[in-house]
Design a protein around this motif. Structure first.
Motif, PDB file in Angstrom:
ATOM      1  N   HIS A  91      34.763 -45.298   4.510  1.00  0.00           N
ATOM      2  CA  HIS A  91      33.977 -44.101   4.167  1.00  0.00           C
ATOM      3  C   HIS A  91      34.854 -42.855   4.108  1.00  0.00           C
ATOM      4  CE1 HIS A  91      31.059 -40.757   5.391  1.00  0.00           C
ATOM      5  NE2 HIS A  91      30.726 -41.099   4.163  1.00  0.00           N
ATOM      6  N   ILE A  92      34.646 -42.066   3.062  1.00  0.00           N
ATOM      7  CA  ILE A  92      35.416 -40.834   2.841  1.00  0.00           C
ATOM      8  C   ILE A  92      34.435 -39.683   2.683  1.00  0.00           C
ATOM      9  CG2 ILE A  92      36.956 -39.644   1.203  1.00  0.00           C
ATOM     10  CD1 ILE A  92      38.095 -42.490   0.567  1.00  0.00           C
ATOM     11  N   GLU A 104      37.780 -37.656  -8.942  1.00  0.00           N
ATOM     12  CA  GLU A 104      37.960 -38.900  -9.702  1.00  0.00           C
ATOM     13  C   GLU A 104      38.686 -39.977  -8.880  1.00  0.00           C
ATOM     14  OE1 GLU A 104      36.422 -39.668 -12.479  1.00  0.00           O
ATOM     15  OE2 GLU A 104      35.527 -37.665 -12.473  1.00  0.00           O
ATOM     16  N   SER A 105      39.562 -39.551  -7.965  1.00  0.00           N
ATOM     17  CA  SER A 105      40.178 -40.532  -7.055  1.00  0.00           C
ATOM     18  C   SER A 105      39.096 -41.159  -6.182  1.00  0.00           C
ATOM     19  CB  SER A 105      41.225 -39.856  -6.165  1.00  0.00           C
ATOM     20  OG  SER A 105      42.324 -39.419  -6.933  1.00  0.00           O
ATOM     21  N   CYS A 106      38.175 -40.322  -5.723  1.00  0.00           N
ATOM     22  CA  CYS A 106      37.087 -40.832  -4.879  1.00  0.00           C
ATOM     23  C   CYS A 106      36.161 -41.754  -5.670  1.00  0.00           C
ATOM     24  CB  CYS A 106      36.289 -39.666  -4.288  1.00  0.00           C
ATOM     25  SG  CYS A 106      37.200 -38.804  -2.986  1.00  0.00           S
ATOM     26  N   ARG A 107      35.853 -41.370  -6.900  1.00  0.00           N
ATOM     27  CA  ARG A 107      34.968 -42.206  -7.727  1.00  0.00           C
ATOM     28  C   ARG A 107      35.615 -43.553  -8.016  1.00  0.00           C
ATOM     29  NH1 ARG A 107      33.497 -37.184 -10.875  1.00  0.00           N
ATOM     30  NH2 ARG A 107      31.854 -36.369  -9.553  1.00  0.00           N
ATOM     31  N   TRP A 108      36.918 -43.540  -8.212  1.00  0.00           N
ATOM     32  CA  TRP A 108      37.637 -44.796  -8.456  1.00  0.00           C
ATOM     33  C   TRP A 108      37.535 -45.691  -7.218  1.00  0.00           C
ATOM     34  CZ3 TRP A 108      42.126 -47.173  -6.478  1.00  0.00           C
ATOM     35  CH2 TRP A 108      42.645 -48.205  -7.266  1.00  0.00           C
ATOM     36  N   GLU A 110      35.144 -45.611  -5.056  1.00  0.00           N
ATOM     37  CA  GLU A 110      33.756 -46.096  -4.962  1.00  0.00           C
ATOM     38  C   GLU A 110      33.588 -47.391  -5.760  1.00  0.00           C
ATOM     39  OE1 GLU A 110      30.294 -43.019  -4.528  1.00  0.00           O
ATOM     40  OE2 GLU A 110      31.744 -42.179  -5.944  1.00  0.00           O
ATOM     41  N   ARG A 111      34.225 -47.419  -6.942  1.00  0.00           N
ATOM     42  CA  ARG A 111      34.139 -48.635  -7.767  1.00  0.00           C
ATOM     43  C   ARG A 111      34.831 -49.809  -7.084  1.00  0.00           C
ATOM     44  NH1 ARG A 111      34.852 -44.670 -11.766  1.00  0.00           N
ATOM     45  NH2 ARG A 111      37.035 -45.130 -12.242  1.00  0.00           N
ATOM     46  N   ALA A 112      35.730 -49.492  -6.138  1.00  0.00           N
ATOM     47  CA  ALA A 112      36.445 -50.563  -5.424  1.00  0.00           C
ATOM     48  C   ALA A 112      35.763 -50.878  -4.088  1.00  0.00           C
ATOM     49  CB  ALA A 112      37.894 -50.141  -5.191  1.00  0.00           C
TER      50      ALA A 112
END
Ligand code: PLP
Length: 390
Positions: A91-92, A104-108, A110-112
């Motif tokens: 969790h971040i 966008e780093s966080c969204r990436w 999330e996809r992982a």
């Protein structure tokens, strides 16, 4: 002469920075990792630059890793922590007004399979440290909050957030690309574990950044290969860029002795002048806790892009919170998070001042902007009066 009011986007390279870089293009071209004389000359230059960047931020030179941009620093801090601490949690916590390099780093991630909390902000763009604390779970591995917002200039309570992070033993990353070189900062006083910076925002060259990594912080690398940057970032050193960053840091440190008073005064003159001469204007961002050079306003019943074009034709460069992306007019995620309507977000302008900005340049904008607004409002499909009464 054009008037440049977009220093938050990038700054001109200082002539002294340019001069410092020049010998390293050809004469001192050696590979900084090589053992012979050319290599040692380059290596020495890189390490001197590292010391200067460390001195500007209160870090120790061993805690500074050079990167290819502020964007890379943010990616490295976030993805590098996520990978290094993947057994500890997923969790971040970040905010809804971060730079795209963080979001966008966080969204990436999330996809992982990672989970991310995007904290809301108040009407001034401020993040509440109490909300940070409430969002902490036992799986939380990282908090990433910017020190100052690049669009509206609001300066966040990082030291208070660091208190929270420390109490819960969670790593704190701070995107300080807008503050390093512009206001005095110290990584120890702030209490952060990682801090991102970028040379081209402080009169250095583009394509070189740095990440402060507090000693003992576990972080995975994004780039694998050679052992450069203490094994944290592979790839032959960008000696030219690093030298330029070092010189820019040294000059920024000298400038900061004078303090931000001059810029703040010009900023406030500009805000007051615009507010006095144009009706239906709102200041975006915090009136006091804001970057010394940031003026961000929303002007009702006009499009930012229209104003931008007219200003450009008159030789003035600034930016707007609305970006025409393909056919879609996209409003600023920062202004929307602060509760502005889509219409108010579209009518936003950001003027970001630099240390070479003059009072005459401020006066020029205050002089021409009302006429531009009047012209655009007259062209708008609904008159101002009809809209106000609607
Ligand atoms: C400019 C900026 C970045 C990106 O830095 P680059 O070196 O241009 O990649 C990141 N965060 C903030 C707040 C910025 O203003």
């Amino acid at each position: 002469m054009r008037i440049y009011f977009d220093h938050a986007a990038t700054t001109p390279v200082d002539p002294q920075v340019e001069a410092s870089m020049r010998p390293y293009f050809a004469g001192r071209f050696g590979n900084a990792s090589a053992q012979y004389e050319e290599g040692q000359l380059a290596h020495k230059a890189v390490e001197e630059a590292r010391i200067k960047v460390a001195d500007l931020t209160g870090a120790r030179p061993e805690e500074i890793v050079f990167t290819g941009s502020g964007t890379e620093s943010n990616n490295m801090a976030i993805k590098g922590t996520a990978w290094a601490l993947r057994d500890k949690g997923n969790h971040i916590i970040t905010s809804s007004i971060e730079h795209p390099a963080v979001l966008e780093s966080c969204r990436w991630l999330e996809r992982a399979g990672y989970e991310v909390t995007y904290l809301p902000v108040d009407e001034y763009g401020l993040i509440n440290p109490a909300l940070v604390e409430e969002s902490i779970r036992k799986e939380t591995i990282l908090i990433s909050i910017m020190q100052a917002n690049n669009e509206v200039g609001t300066i966040e309570p990082i030291a208070e957030i660091a208190e929270v992070a420390r109490r819960h033993q969670i790593k704190l990353h701070c995107d300080a690309v807008q503050t390093v070189g512009n206001i005095a900062i110290n990584v120890v006083e702030l209490g952060v574990d990682m801090l991102s910076m970028s040379a081209h925002k402080l009169y250095g060259p583009k394509g070189v950044g740095a990440l402060y990594i507090k000693e003992g912080t576990s972080l995975a690398s994004l780039l694998h290969g050679g052992h450069q940057e203490s094994g944290r970032r592979a790839g032959t050193e960008n000696t030219v860029g690093m030298v330029g960053f070092g010189k820019a840091a040294e000059l920024a440190r000298e400038r900061l002795i004078q303090g931000p008073a001059r810029l703040e005064k010009m900023r406030d003159t500009m805000i007051d002048g615009i507010m006095k001469r144009i009706k239906w204007v709102r200041l975006n961002g915090h009136p006091k806790r804001r970057l010394p050079g940031n003026v961000n306003i929303s002007i009702e019943f006009v499009e930012g892009e229209g104003m931008l074009m007219h200003l450009d034709m008159m030789g003035i460069s600034c930016s707007t919170g609305s970006a025409c992306q393909a056919a879609d007019l996209k409003a600023s995620h920062v202004l929307l998070a602060m509760g502005l309507s889509h219409e108010m977000s579209h009518g936003s302008l950001r003027f970001s001042l630099g240390h070479l900005t003059t009072e005459a340049e401020i006066a020029r904008v205050v002089e021409v902007l009302p006429g531009i607004v009047e012209k655009l409002r007259a062209m708008s499909p609904l008159t101002v009066k009809e809209r106000v009464n609607a």
